[in-house]
Design an enzyme around this catalytic site. Structure first.
Site, PDB file in Angstrom:
ATOM      1  N   HIS A 155       0.835  -1.198   0.000  1.00 36.43           N
ATOM      2  CA  HIS A 155       0.000   0.000   0.000  1.00 36.43           C
ATOM      3  C   HIS A 155       0.869   1.248   0.000  1.00 36.43           C
ATOM      4  CE1 HIS A 155       0.891  -0.927   4.217  1.00 36.43           C
ATOM      5  NE2 HIS A 155       0.876   0.363   4.393  1.00 36.43           N
ATOM      6  N   LYS A 174       0.000  13.187   9.279  1.00 28.02           N
ATOM      7  CA  LYS A 174      -1.433  13.471   9.185  1.00 28.02           C
ATOM      8  C   LYS A 174      -1.965  13.994  10.514  1.00 28.02           C
ATOM      9  CE  LYS A 174      -5.730  10.908   8.526  1.00 28.02           C
ATOM     10  NZ  LYS A 174      -5.953  10.409   9.877  1.00 28.02           N
TER      11      LYS A 174
END
Length: 967
Positions: A163, A606
């Site tokens: 990913h 994030k």
């Protein structure tokens, strides 16, 4: 000759390649009936280039001229929008495909040009090369003993993850690699005959025709098996040969300068593909075995092919050669163990001992492919027990890679004793190195799971077995630790067949039994470690230790992954508790006092913004290294870096040298994620270049201070610098959180001004985009978070908050700008950070981003947030340029600057198409992808939605190819 002219001359072959490929693509489009498509592409390309030229002129224009340029930009912008809006959907799709295919070709040309420049490098060793590492050793007068000690302690592992999965389909990757081969052949065109040149042209046209007619978008979501096969593709086609080539180059360079050194297999590969269960319901124990068995098949096939080639080559006869007594004994043992095969080999082979021994080895490897361990080791795993195999042991099989290595070394030493040095040091040495690195598993798998899954499984197990009547999940940390201590010291095994446990809990239990089975079947390195996502407390580690105990595992490295800003702050406290806890202390002793710690770049960025994430990661490593020294535990930092800057990406050599001093210490694990696999490992020589950058960086960063004579590669930050970073980090963190998390309306802006909702329909990976079904920013994974901002050209996660923090700091005292400039020049950490910031700011484009903002329904929300982002971008641009120097971003990195400038006029039309198509698609109700059968009975509106969804996905693919980033 001026530097600019020299650079232009060096890049002339690249420009020629891009023109050649671009022309071939244009011809392919026209050959297949795309005259109007070709004309539209040309109009958009011309206007986009003119718009970019105007933007560059604007930055240096005097006020009087600036107004006129602004008007030109607005007119060009409107003209591009009109062209895009005027395209019917069929034309739009082909135009999007044309720009996307162009980027695949440009990416290939740039990749090959890197190879070309590496081969032709002049003026001393290339930065970050193995040759430059030898020069570093010489300049610092490092002795052979010092280097041998460093090499013996060296451990580097590059870990592939699934990913974000490569957005580009494998079909396009393999055809792009064929284009690279043709470009290489064309470099030797003067050696081609006229017929060969014509044949080359036909091959190029045919390959680009195939590229044009290949669908760039996956119609179905890949399953874990597809991801496993994609990972094996890189291992098979590139890395199986690239790694021994790297070792061979390092060995040759070292022995020229330092005869007598031996190089252990310090560089290995790892993988999460098939083992990463965190948030992916499709990955489980069976997936891990599928990956390992497929990998073993491919590795052993390589070994058999190599041994077969050696057997054909090694035709020495006993009449003219001698073999060692040990090899003779080994051959006799093989003949007795495999009498039928010995008779099949025939009398002639009996006189050719090397060929005979290699033939036995080839046959034993055939047995290894069908060999599985006895079944009784799987007792206690009800799910696995139903699927276990009980074939027993085959006599004609290698049961471990060590057995194969033993035989290969017997042949090697026998050759040396007989004076066959050239034969011993050729293909045989290469094969020995491959078996040392790849074993019988090709790459070791990491298993990863979320901490909450372990706690939930333990809670149910305690309840079902009657050990606890209360809910473990509701207990505080102290109460949890008390329970875990009792469980770890209890000799009984709680899990047994027939327990009425949920599928989720059996999933956890069977994973640990599968790990034990895999390590016994494929070797202890086949499963490298167990990673705990979102580690917050000591109990998170002890829960995994308990499940290891249940499965009979006592030496599997347990790796906490610290992902949030708070967790990075707490990581040393948690590990100190672990090191001093008697149960974990005993477990750590079984792991040779070695502790891996994984650091999450993506989620920390994030969570807290790019500057705070970078600084907290830096400080955490310093504290962890000190903790390891205090408790005599070897700590290996495992860096969970992504491809994009917002997820810890960027040039790897500079990143390693930018790590805190005395934290690398010869040990490093680092993730290589998703789309970076084709970029870094898609071509043989590029793979070698990327691996040597890692090796060189780690070795340089690991040389002890007392051996450094030249300027230290890792200067220590002064207390003043630390205080400056603390102030900047706090300021940037507050600004970032204020926008992203503290404004409840921000999520509405984000979902409408980026294609985040549509990205989920792009079949680039088997894992869902969110950890849970929640809608909040917290629930969203870092990859789609970064990907969506990259698509909308805001690239916001990679820079937001930094400019305001820098400006406020300098405005307090103007002389602070000089301080920051000095820090940039002298501190590798800040230099790497700001250079990455330059790159990401160069990929951002506020003119285009504002078009995406127009998709936000609420005008007041749109104006407020887009203005805040615009102002912060301008601050960041201004402050970064002032600190690093130069008139424009990336003036200090002209090659990268030119690459981005070359791409932007071709990315821009894709962005315009995406924005226009998103508006149309959302007006119809949003994405929909019907299969061919469903389309036969679908309404006209649903068919339109399906075609629009496909077109949007094409733009996402194309922009990712153009910017070279998904997430």
């Amino acid at each position: 000759m001026p530097e600019q002219d020299i650079r232009r001359e060096k890049d002339a072959p690249l420009r020629h390649d891009i023109r050649t490929l671009g022309n071939a693509l244009g011809q392919a489009i026209q050959r297949h009936g795309g005259h109007s498509v070709f004309e539209t592409v040309e109009r958009l390309r011309t206007n986009s280039k003119r718009l970019r030229d105007c933007a560059e002129r604007l930055s240096e224009a005097p006020p009087a001229e600036a107004v006129q340029i602004h008007n030109e930009i607005e007119a060009l912008d409107q003209e591009i929008v009109q062209i895009v809006e005027g395209c019917d959907l069929a034309t739009a799709i082909d135009v999007i495909r044309a720009f996307t295919m162009y980027f695949h070709l440009v990416n290939t040309a740039e990749q090959y040009h890197r190879i070309r420049r590496r081969r032709a490098h002049e003026g001393g060793p290339q930065r970050g090369s193995l040759a430059s590492l030898i020069e570093f050793f010489k300049k610092n007068n490092l002795t052979t003993d010092t280097l041998q000690q460093l090499l013996d302690e060296l451990s580097i592992e590059l870990v592939f993850t699934a990913h974000p999965t490569e957005a580009t389909r494998r079909s396009l990757i393999t055809k792009s690699n064929r284009v690279a081969e043709l470009l290489e052949a064309y470099d030797h065109k003067e050696q081609m005959t006229a017929r060969e040149q014509l044949h080359w042209q036909h091959q190029l046209e045919g390959t680009i025709d195939l590229l044009w007619r290949t669908d760039a978008v996956r119609r179905v979501r890949p399953q874990p098996i597809d991801e496993i096969k994609m990972g094996i593709y890189y291992l098979d086609d590139i890395l199986f040969d690239a790694i021994p080539d790297l070792y061979q180059e390092f060995d040759e360079l070292l022995h020229e300068a330092y005869p007598g050194l031996t190089i252990p297999p310090f560089l290995r590969l790892g993988s999460w593909i098939g083992g990463d269960q965190d948030g992916n319901p499709f990955v489980g124990p069976d997936t891990m075995f599928t990956a390992l068995r497929l990998q073993r098949e491919h590795a052993i096939k390589h070994y058999r092919d190599s041994i077969e080639a050696l057997a054909q080559e090694y035709s020495q006869s006993l009449n003219h050669a001698h073999i060692s007594p040990a090899l003779r004994t080994s051959i006799e043992h093989d003949a007795a163990s495999m009498p039928e095969y010995d008779r099949e080999l025939g009398a002639q082979t009996a006189l050719e001992p090397y060929r005979r021994k290699l033939s036995f080895m080839w046959k034993r490897l055939e047995g290894t492919l069908t060999y599985t361990q006895p079944a009784d080791m799987y007792a206690g795993s009800p799910l696995l027990a139903a699927n276990r195999e009980a074939q027993g042991t085959s006599i004609a099989a290698y049961h471990s890679a060590d057995e194969l290595l033993h035989d290969l070394r017997l042949v090697y030493h026998s050759l040396l004793e007989d004076g066959e040095i050239a034969l011993a040091e050729g293909a045989l040495t290469r094969l020995i190195r491959q078996v040392e690195v790849f074993g019988f598993y090709f790459v070791g798998l990491d298993v990863r799971q979320h901490s909450e899954r372990h706690a939930a499984a333990l809670a149910e197990l305690l309840r079902v077995t009657g050990l606890r009547s209360d809910d473990y999940m509701t207990l505080n940390e102290e109460e949890r630790l008390h329970i875990l201590e009792n469980l770890l010291r209890d000799p009984r095994i709680l899990t047994r067949p027939g327990l009425p446990l949920s599928a989720d809990t059996w999933h956890i239990l069977n994973t640990f039994h599968a790990v034990k089975r895999a390590r016994e079947e494929f070797g202890p390195r086949a499963v490298t470690c167990y990673i705990i996502s979102m580690s917050h407390t000591l109990s998170d580690l002890l829960e995994v230790q308990f499940f290891c105990k249940e499965a009979g595992i006592d030496d599997l490295p347990i790796v906490p992954l610290f992902e949030t800003i708070d967790d990075l702050n707490d990581c040393t406290k948690i590990l100190e508790q672990a090191f001093t806890h008697p149960d974990y202390h005993l477990y750590l002793a079984n792991c040779c006092q070695q502790q891996q710690v994984m650091l999450g770049y993506s989620d920390s960025s994030k969570d807290g913004g790019i500057l705070t994430s970078g600084w907290e990661l830096y400080k955490a490593q310093l504290r962890l290294a000190e903790l390891g020294r205090k408790y005599n535990v070897g700590i290996t930092m495992f860096h969970g870096r992504g491809g994009a800057i917002g997820r810890g990406g960027g040039p790897i050599y500079e990143a390693i040298l930018g790590q805190p001093p005395n934290t690398v210490n010869g040990h490093l694990r680092i993730t290589e994620q998703g789309e970076m696999l084709s970029f870094k490992y898609g071509l043989h020589e590029i793979a070698i270049r990327n691996m040597e950058l890692v090796v060189t960086g780690v070795v340089q960063a690991s040389v002890p201070d007392q051996h450094i004579i030249e300027t230290r590669v890792h200067p220590y930050a002064s207390e003043e610098w630390v205080q400056i970073m603390e102030q900047l980090s706090a300021s940037a963190h507050a600004r970032y959180r204020a926008l992203i998390y503290n404004d409840p309306t921000f999520i509405n802006f984000f979902e409408q001004a980026t294609p985040i909702l549509e990205i989920g329909w792009l079949n680039i990976g088997s894992r869902p985009a969110r950890r849970t079904r929640g809608r909040s920013i917290e629930d969203l994974r870092a990859i789609p978070w970064v990907f969506s901002w990259m698509q909308s050209r805001y690239v916001l996660p990679s820079w937001y908050g930094v400019g305001g923090a820098l400006e406020a700091f300098v405005n307090e005292h103007p002389e602070r700008l000089t301080q920051l400039q000095q820090m940039y020049r002298q501190w590798p950490f800040l230099r790497a950070f700001l250079d990455n910031l330059q790159m990401t700011l160069s990929k951002a484009d506020m003119l285009i981003a504002n078009h995406y903002a127009s998709l936000v329904d609420d005008e007041a929300l749109r104006q407020r947030i887009s203005q805040a982002i615009q102002e912060e971008y301008e601050r960041t641009h201004r402050m970064v340029t002032a600190i690093v120097g130069g008139k424009e971003l990336l003036d200090t990195s002209p090659v990268l600057q030119q690459s981005i400038r070359r791409r932007n006029p071709y990315v821009d039309p894709l962005s315009y198409f995406q924005m226009v198509l998103l508006r149309r698609l959302r007006a119809l109700g949003g994405p929909l992808m019907l299969d061919k059968e469903a389309e036969l009975e679908a309404s006209e509106e649903d068919l339109e939605r399906t075609r629009l969804t496909y077109a949007v996905l094409l733009t996402i693919n194309g922009i990712a190819a153009g910017l070279r980033n998904t997430g």
